[in-house]
Design a protein around this motif. Structure first.
Motif, PDB file in Angstrom:
ATOM      1  N   ARG A 156      -4.569   8.877   1.355  1.00  0.00           N
ATOM      2  CA  ARG A 156      -3.709   9.785   0.584  1.00  0.00           C
ATOM      3  C   ARG A 156      -3.797   9.485  -0.910  1.00  0.00           C
ATOM      4  O   ARG A 156      -3.745  10.402  -1.742  1.00  0.00           O
ATOM      5  CB  ARG A 156      -2.258   9.657   1.062  1.00  0.00           C
ATOM      6  N   ILE A 157      -3.948   8.213  -1.257  1.00  0.00           N
ATOM      7  CA  ILE A 157      -4.063   7.832  -2.675  1.00  0.00           C
ATOM      8  C   ILE A 157      -5.340   8.414  -3.285  1.00  0.00           C
ATOM      9  O   ILE A 157      -5.324   8.990  -4.380  1.00  0.00           O
ATOM     10  CB  ILE A 157      -4.035   6.295  -2.825  1.00  0.00           C
ATOM     11  N   VAL A 158      -6.454   8.239  -2.575  1.00  0.00           N
ATOM     12  CA  VAL A 158      -7.726   8.775  -3.074  1.00  0.00           C
ATOM     13  C   VAL A 158      -7.653  10.288  -3.212  1.00  0.00           C
ATOM     14  O   VAL A 158      -8.141  10.872  -4.203  1.00  0.00           O
ATOM     15  CB  VAL A 158      -8.883   8.364  -2.138  1.00  0.00           C
ATOM     16  N   SER A 159      -7.019  10.935  -2.237  1.00  0.00           N
ATOM     17  CA  SER A 159      -6.866  12.389  -2.311  1.00  0.00           C
ATOM     18  C   SER A 159      -6.052  12.798  -3.528  1.00  0.00           C
ATOM     19  O   SER A 159      -6.388  13.784  -4.217  1.00  0.00           O
ATOM     20  CB  SER A 159      -6.199  12.897  -1.030  1.00  0.00           C
ATOM     21  N   SER A 160      -5.003  12.048  -3.837  1.00  0.00           N
ATOM     22  CA  SER A 160      -4.171  12.355  -4.998  1.00  0.00           C
ATOM     23  C   SER A 160      -4.919  12.088  -6.300  1.00  0.00           C
ATOM     24  O   SER A 160      -4.814  12.849  -7.261  1.00  0.00           O
ATOM     25  CB  SER A 160      -2.880  11.527  -4.965  1.00  0.00           C
TER      26      SER A 160
ATOM     27  N   PRO B 276       5.067  10.417  -8.280  1.00  0.00           N
ATOM     28  CA  PRO B 276       5.541   9.603  -9.415  1.00  0.00           C
ATOM     29  C   PRO B 276       6.943   9.976  -9.895  1.00  0.00           C
ATOM     30  O   PRO B 276       7.699   9.094 -10.318  1.00  0.00           O
ATOM     31  CB  PRO B 276       4.497   9.875 -10.500  1.00  0.00           C
ATOM     32  N   LEU B 277       7.304  11.240  -9.831  1.00  0.00           N
ATOM     33  CA  LEU B 277       8.624  11.655 -10.314  1.00  0.00           C
ATOM     34  C   LEU B 277       9.741  11.184  -9.392  1.00  0.00           C
ATOM     35  O   LEU B 277      10.852  10.883  -9.856  1.00  0.00           O
ATOM     36  CB  LEU B 277       8.668  13.183 -10.460  1.00  0.00           C
ATOM     37  N   ASN B 278       9.470  11.122  -8.103  1.00  0.00           N
ATOM     38  CA  ASN B 278      10.485  10.688  -7.134  1.00  0.00           C
ATOM     39  C   ASN B 278      10.382   9.200  -6.794  1.00  0.00           C
ATOM     40  O   ASN B 278      11.132   8.719  -5.944  1.00  0.00           O
ATOM     41  CB  ASN B 278      10.352  11.494  -5.844  1.00  0.00           C
ATOM     42  N   TYR B 279       9.460   8.498  -7.454  1.00  0.00           N
ATOM     43  CA  TYR B 279       9.223   7.091  -7.120  1.00  0.00           C
ATOM     44  C   TYR B 279      10.475   6.220  -7.250  1.00  0.00           C
ATOM     45  O   TYR B 279      10.789   5.466  -6.323  1.00  0.00           O
ATOM     46  CB  TYR B 279       8.092   6.545  -8.000  1.00  0.00           C
TER      47      TYR B 279
ATOM     48  N   ILE C  68       1.715   6.819  -6.871  1.00  0.00           N
ATOM     49  CA  ILE C  68       0.639   7.690  -7.339  1.00  0.00           C
ATOM     50  C   ILE C  68       0.825   9.133  -6.875  1.00  0.00           C
ATOM     51  O   ILE C  68       0.599  10.075  -7.634  1.00  0.00           O
ATOM     52  CB  ILE C  68      -0.721   7.144  -6.866  1.00  0.00           C
ATOM     53  N   SER C  69       1.260   9.312  -5.636  1.00  0.00           N
ATOM     54  CA  SER C  69       1.379  10.672  -5.094  1.00  0.00           C
ATOM     55  C   SER C  69       2.703  11.348  -5.433  1.00  0.00           C
ATOM     56  O   SER C  69       2.768  12.575  -5.503  1.00  0.00           O
ATOM     57  CB  SER C  69       1.200  10.632  -3.568  1.00  0.00           C
TER      58      SER C  69
ATOM     59  N   ALA D 106       0.835  -1.201   0.000  1.00  0.00           N
ATOM     60  CA  ALA D 106       0.000   0.000   0.000  1.00  0.00           C
ATOM     61  C   ALA D 106       0.872   1.253   0.000  1.00  0.00           C
ATOM     62  O   ALA D 106       0.570   2.234  -0.701  1.00  0.00           O
ATOM     63  CB  ALA D 106      -0.929  -0.005   1.215  1.00  0.00           C
ATOM     64  N   TYR D 107       1.942   1.221   0.781  1.00  0.00           N
ATOM     65  CA  TYR D 107       2.872   2.363   0.791  1.00  0.00           C
ATOM     66  C   TYR D 107       3.527   2.544  -0.576  1.00  0.00           C
ATOM     67  O   TYR D 107       3.691   3.676  -1.060  1.00  0.00           O
ATOM     68  CB  TYR D 107       3.939   2.158   1.867  1.00  0.00           C
TER      69      TYR D 107
END
Length: 309
Positions: free
Chosen positions: A220-224, A129-132, A126-127, A119-120
């Protein structure tokens, strides 16, 4: 009646799911089929992830680890059940019972923690993506799996030590198809109040903390996702975590349902039947959920089949 010390108890009796002799061949065939499907399905996921370089990313690294844990999780209970049905025996040795309970708790907790880690991973993807690639680097992924394993191992050993201190009377019949700690506490003649408190405390840590992490991550995912302007972008973002969310609902929904209802359940046998959902059915469905809902896995699977053919 004087209680016996646990070290003098040579074996317990696993009463299983049914006492009806006519149902035993049906149960054997059913659970053997489910066990083989689970092992083969999860092995296929591991093979596909390891053989396709496009799947060598954190999401599938955690998925292959989850598949490995699912194989171990179901292997702690079903083989012994199948052997007992085939040999018309219900016995399990004292050492075997403690070992089974310890491994069951180990892989059950590891399942919880890996679902939280996944989940993390989806939250970061998703929140941020550029730093993933920077955040979810191979060192961090390996560290998260190792910490999850050793934390689960510590919890299982505490659990095993707690049960090993119990004393029992002559009744050693376990109304289940595997050695479960609540069932052993129910059989104990000694005072189990401290053991019960400790069991629920450990359960709250290894069940509640990962679940809280999952809920926080998905909040946080839903918010993003809601901030994504296009409908197609929202669907693409949510589709990356849909399979994981479905597995979480299956595992926690059935597991919490069994353990929260067990203190008020009038029939221990009904609790054993309900336990089949999270001990057998959920590990069996995981490969299908991830393969049928994931285009990358399906593409890699068909590619592997075509190369083999």
């Amino acid at each position: 009646m004087e209680p016996q010390n646990l070290t003098t108890v040579s074996e317990f009796l696993l009463l299983g799911l049914s006492d009806d002799p006519e149902l035993q061949p049906l149960l054997f065939g059913l659970f053997l089929s489910m066990y083989l499907v689970t092992v083969l399905g999860n092995l296929l996921i591991i093979l596909v992830v390891s053989s396709d370089s496009h799947l060598h990313i954190p999401m599938y690294f955690f998925l292959s680890n989850l598949s490995s844990v699912d194989i171990c999780f179901i292997s702690t209970t079903i083989p012994k059940m199948l052997v007992n049905i085939q040999t018309h025996s219900k016995s399990i040795t004292y050492a075997g019972c403690l070992t089974q309970m310890s491994f069951f708790f180990l892989f059950g907790c590891l399942d919880n923690l890996l679902l939280a880690v996944m989940a993390y991973d989806r939250f970061v993807a998703i929140s941020h993506p550029l730093n993933y690639p920077v955040i979810m680097n191979p060192c961090l992924c390996g560290l998260l799996v190792l910490v999850s394993f050793f934390s689960s191992l510590l919890g299982s050993q505490i659990h095993c030590l707690m049960v090993s201190q119990l004393t029992f009377c002559t009744n050693v019949e376990i109304h289940h198809f595997f050695c479960d700690a609540p069932q052993l506490l129910h059989l104990a003649c000694s005072d189990t109040s401290i053991n019960t408190i400790l069991m629920y405390f450990i359960g709250a840590i290894f069940g509640g903390v990962p679940l809280s992490g999952i809920l926080c991550s998905y909040t946080r995912i839903v918010s993003s996702i809601l901030r994504v302007p296009s409908t197609g972008g929202k669907y693409k973002a949510f589709s990356t975590c849909g399979s994981h969310l479905l597995v979480v609902c299956l595992f926690y929904g059935t597991g919490l349902g069994v353990y929260l209802s067990s203190p008020i359940s009038p029939s221990p046998r009904k609790g054993a039947v309900a336990s089949v959902m999270y001990t057998v059915v959920t590990p069996m469905l995981n490969p299908f959920i991830y393969s049928l809902r994931n285009r990358d896995v399906k593409r890699a699977l068909w590619g592997m089949i075509s190369r083999t053919a």
